[in-house]
Design an enzyme around this catalytic site. Structure first.
Site: not given
Ligand code: ATP
Ligand code: MG
Length: 666
Positions: A34-35, A212-213, A243, A600
């Protein structure tokens, strides 16, 4: 610049990133990118010709904001410097700086944190003639915050004393020209409601909004942001209902429902592939969270291998647990050449940090602690910050009361009471009263006291002049010298020169921080710095290079680490005793927190619990492993930890039955 969304993101992420016009809702599980998607979305928007200054990205912590900005800067080769990527609180603060005068405040307002609010509330209760011992200040502050933010409409049972205290508390904040954290969101809303022209300016400025969040935005923050987004409707929110871990603070995943209602033209995107966790960790997380009844159904998958199993281990007590973890990290890092920053140790509450911190320290492991007692809460730092706060906002009586006799300068309780009465009668600030007494021939104080008051007034005026010349860091050194702070500390701690040195060192850190801030923000004032410190102090979650990250689970939100230790995973800790006693809904929130903690970990997860633990009174209690551990499917758990010899199944069973036997005996 050329952003290839399809190359950097999966197709669902890329679709979400490219949908820049109109409202978008992305609710997806942990580690689904997402981030990352938001970051690429911003880079893509810039490429499409959207002005950087029109973009507002709101994140939960300052660290997240900083990371996002750095990443965008990398992607865009540093060409766009005017993106506003910040937290709700900092954004609110910025608006108040520009517009607070519309609500009758002076522009030199300062921010009060919980610490200041606590002192203020105590003062108010005493001044109104009530007995302090009848009140629990922190629950009262929580209640007042609820009322202020309209989470409770009014004080229950029409308690007239409480009502009086509340009204006086609010009036005094305004008289002192201070705002608290609630105000940082509440007052901008009030300004928008009172002055549609201001709202319009803000809407025209921030045409593209990203949050975000989103699951942890409060109702008030939701209102704040939707007021701005209403005009252009370009708003993308991302979050994960699984979350949501701040409902006690008024964060509300009801907002997800509200968003669907308020922005009916929204496009919804689902991200289901997890890129963070190895297979076993993800499966454990997926299974744990299905025990919650109230949730949007979603299932994450990964292409990653299963990876190592989850290691669950018990220790005799928290001392042993802490040393076990410290020793283990040290061995791993030595044998496998892992960087310390690849490790994180997460705990449920602040109180669990210090044992672990000590153990890590004693093993010479560089450690970064976040979420514990903040640097800015140390006594010596508070003292000096209050000096600075008085200098920039002379109406701030709470800070003045703190410094007026710290260090002791012969201004006693009786004098302070007389000053207060005088200030009350004349409706002036305490500092004005002080100046009156210092110079009036008929002031009701002794000659010696008068001299002390005069000295103090002259010092403050001198510092104000220095502050105007904008030498923040050197101002701090001047104050420390002028008030002979080091000498006074020696008087207070005659047998402990080490603790004096330690305190002086903290002050030196403060000086360096201010000096760094001064260099990188030459155009901002001392007041800006202090207000920032008040906000950042609360959300200090920096991940530092080369250090093990020790933090609360709340502070770990949004972050990821190769190897994660969850310590103190016992019933009554997570789920907390409060959740267990109160209602099942609270257990669901605790489970979400556990889900955040588990997710995490990228490669390895170790869960530890103790058989005994001392309570605050030093009494020993038997502990049971958290019920959440039982929710992890057996086949994902091992008692073989990475880097150790494999234990045979017989040995495992023998160890388990020995432990049960031991527990039974106790
Ligand atoms: P959270 O819910 O914990 O905030 P999130 O959904 O925001 O998590 P991110 O932190 O954006 O997830 O991504 C998690 C990990 O996966 C990061 O290291 C990110 O770089 C990697 N990632 C996400 N999407 C891809 C992609 N399409 N290709 C390669 N790596 C990815
Ligand atoms: Mg995130």
């Amino acid at each position: 610049m050329s952003i290839d969304l399809v190359k950097e993101l999966n197709s669902e992420q890329a679709k979400a990133a490219a949908n820049i016009n109109g409202p978008s809702l992305i609710i997806a599980g942990a580690g689904s990118g997402k981030t990352r998607m938001l970051t690429y979305r911003i880079a893509y928007m810039l490429e499409q010709g959207i002005q950087d200054r029109e973009i507002l990205a709101l994140t939960f912590t300052n660290k997240a904001a900083k990371e996002m900005k750095e990443r965008i800067s990398e992607l865009t080769k540093g060409n766009y410097k005017h993106i506003t990527a910040t937290t709700f609180h900092s954004f609110g603060l910025g608006l108040l700086k520009q517009y607070i005068q519309y609500l009758g405040y002076k522009n030199n307002f300062t921010v009060y944190d919980t610490n200041d609010n606590t002192s203020l509330l105590r003062n108010v209760i005493v001044t109104l003639g009530y007995d302090l011992s009848n009140y629990n200040i922190s629950s009262l502050l929580a209640l007042f915050s609820d009322i202020k933010c309209e989470r409770h409409k009014e004080i229950q049972n029409k308690d007239s004393a409480l009502e009086e205290i509340y009204n006086e508390f609010i009036a005094t904040q305004k008289a002192y020209n201070v705002v608290d954290f609630d105000d940082l969101i509440l007052l901008p809303i009030k300004i928008f409601e009172k002055r549609p022209d201001v709202l319009n300016i803000v809407q025209e400025r921030y045409k593209y909004i990203l949050v975000d969040e989103f699951q942890d935005t409060s109702l008030l923050q939701y209102k704040f942001i939707t007021l701005i987004a209403k005009k252009y409707q370009n708003i993308a929110v991302v979050g994960d209902d699984d979350q949501s871990i701040y409902s006690w603070r008024g964060a509300n995943y009801q907002n997800i429902v509200n968003f669907e209602h308020d922005f009916p033209t929204l496009k919804e995107f689902k991200l289901e592939r997890n890129y963070r966790c190895s297979g076993n960790i993800l499966e454990a997380a997926n299974t744990i969270i299905t025990h919650n009844e109230k949730r949007k159904e979603k299932k994450l998958w990964t292409e990653d291998s299963k990876g190592s199993q989850i290691y669950v281990t018990s220790n005799e007590d928290e001392e042993e647990e802490a040393y076990y973890i410290a020793q283990h990290i040290k061995d791993r890092s030595r044998k496998e050449g892992l960087a310390y920053s690849d490790f994180a140790v997460l705990v449920r509450t602040n109180g669990l940090l210090s044992k672990l911190e000590t153990a890590l320290m004693e093993n010479s492991i560089p450690t970064q602690v976040s979420g514990g007692q903040s640097f800015f809460d140390r006594k010596e730092i508070r003292d000096l910050l209050c000096y600075l706060k008085v200098i920039v906002n002379i109406d701030d009586d709470v800070s003045l009361l703190r410094i007026i006799n710290t260090p002791r300068r012969g201004i006693g309780r009786v004098t302070i009471e007389k000053l207060r009465q005088h200030a009350d009668k004349k409706k002036t600030s305490l500092f004005d009263a002080l100046s009156d007494f210092a110079y009036a021939a008929d002031a009701p104080v002794s000659g010696k006291t008068k001299e002390a008051l005069k000295n103090f007034v002259q010092m403050v005026i001198g510092w104000q002049n220095l502050a105007e010349n904008n030498q923040k860091a050197s101002l701090l050194s001047t104050i420390i010298d002028d008030i002979s702070y080091r000498e006074k500390l020696h008087e207070d701690y005659p047998d402990s020169p080490k603790s004096v040195d330690y305190k002086m060192q903290s002050l030196e850190f403060l000086r360096q921080r201010i000096s760094r801030y001064e260099k990188s923000n030459p155009d901002t004032s001392l007041r800006d710095y202090l207000n920032l410190v008040m906000i950042l102090g609360e959300e200090n979650s920096d991940v530092e290079k080369g250090k093990v990250n020790l933090m609360t689970m709340h502070a770990a939100k949004g972050l990821e680490f190769n190897t994660v230790y969850l310590a103190g995973i016992e019933d009554n800790i997570i789920p907390s005793s409060r959740a267990l006693e109160e209602n099942p809904a609270n257990i669901e929130e605790e489970r979400r927190l556990f889900y955040v903690a588990v997710t995490r970990a990228k490669k390895e997860l170790t869960i530890t619990y103790c058989e005994n633990r001392k309570d605050r009174m030093g009494e020993n209690h038997l502990c049971l492993p958290s019920r959440f551990i039982e929710e992890i499917p057996n086949q994902l758990i091992s008692n073989k930890v990475a880097g150790e010899e494999e234990t045979s199944t017989e040995d495992k069973l023998a160890a388990l039955s020995a432990m049960l036997e031991k527990l039974r005996k106790k």
